[in-house]
Design an enzyme around this catalytic site. Sequence first.
Site, mmCIF file in Angstrom:
data_model
loop_
_atom_site.group_PDB
_atom_site.id
_atom_site.type_symbol
_atom_site.label_atom_id
_atom_site.label_comp_id
_atom_site.label_asym_id
_atom_site.label_seq_id
_atom_site.Cartn_x
_atom_site.Cartn_y
_atom_site.Cartn_z
ATOM 1 N N ASP A 102 -37.174 75.514 -12.319
ATOM 2 C CA ASP A 102 -37.006 74.071 -12.571
ATOM 3 C C ASP A 102 -37.848 73.268 -11.597
ATOM 4 O O ASP A 102 -38.169 73.738 -10.507
ATOM 5 C CB ASP A 102 -35.571 73.609 -12.295
ATOM 6 C CG ASP A 102 -34.571 74.391 -13.065
ATOM 7 O OD1 ASP A 102 -34.921 74.897 -14.128
ATOM 8 O OD2 ASP A 102 -33.435 74.487 -12.563
ATOM 9 N N LYS A 103 -38.061 72.039 -11.984
ATOM 10 C CA LYS A 103 -38.802 71.127 -11.109
ATOM 11 C C LYS A 103 -38.152 71.053 -9.718
ATOM 12 O O LYS A 103 -38.831 71.007 -8.691
ATOM 13 C CB LYS A 103 -38.832 69.741 -11.764
ATOM 14 C CG LYS A 103 -39.745 68.768 -11.106
ATOM 15 C CD LYS A 103 -39.835 67.506 -11.919
ATOM 16 C CE LYS A 103 -40.640 66.475 -11.159
ATOM 17 N NZ LYS A 103 -40.654 65.174 -11.803
#
Length: 238
Positions: A102-103
């Site tokens: 994920d970011k």
Amino acid sequence: MRLQVFLSRNGVSSRRGALDLIKKGNVSLNGEVVFEPSTEVDEKCAGVSVNGERIKPRKFVYILLNKPKGYMTTKEDRFADKTVLDLLPKNLNHLAPVGRLDKDTEGLLLLTNDGDVAYKLTHPKFNIDKTYYVTLRERLEHQKRIKVENGVYLDGVKTLPAKIKIIKLLRDRTELTITIHEGKKRQVRRMFANVKTKVLYLKRLVQGPLKLGTLKVGCARELNAKEINSIRMIGDDV
Ligand code: URA
């Protein structure tokens, strides 16, 4: 490297297809037809031809990155967010991330142009361990730990058994590692959300035989020969 593997790794066909080509006598090594799929070839100067056409060995590159927060694990981002490729020199732009972080997640991310290795590290049938360091916003109760370890339902499907090791169990915080064998979207965050626990910090430490070690956040390095060997050999006994 075995002839059959050489053919599949260099984009000629799948492993199964390579076997057929060899058995049918379509493959030659240094001018001689070879029928044995396990014939050893030197992967750098192979001299392999298929139907008379010489197969040029590809150059594979394997980069291990310690992904920082704020970068997307995609090759290009439509919304012009920063991507992990922005952290590498331009001549490595052809590499693709293996799996997803994920970011907001940090840690180990492999980038490579070796599709075979990417497949092995991500396909569930190879049952690759992925270990994450996690900080939770609260003390993880025993019941919740057991529930997460035994599997919770994400999108109607139960997660496979996971292993949690507690590092610190405080009144209002927990530090732990969790090892899972799947790569569902935001899996670790959602597993803990399922028992009403919020992940404050998430970092991948291990993916199969690869370890993040002491690599600094935002830094990248090439895999060494031993690491490359270990990821290439995944599934050879499956
Ligand atoms: N689990 C998550 O929740 N996020 C990741 O990036 C990886 C695993």
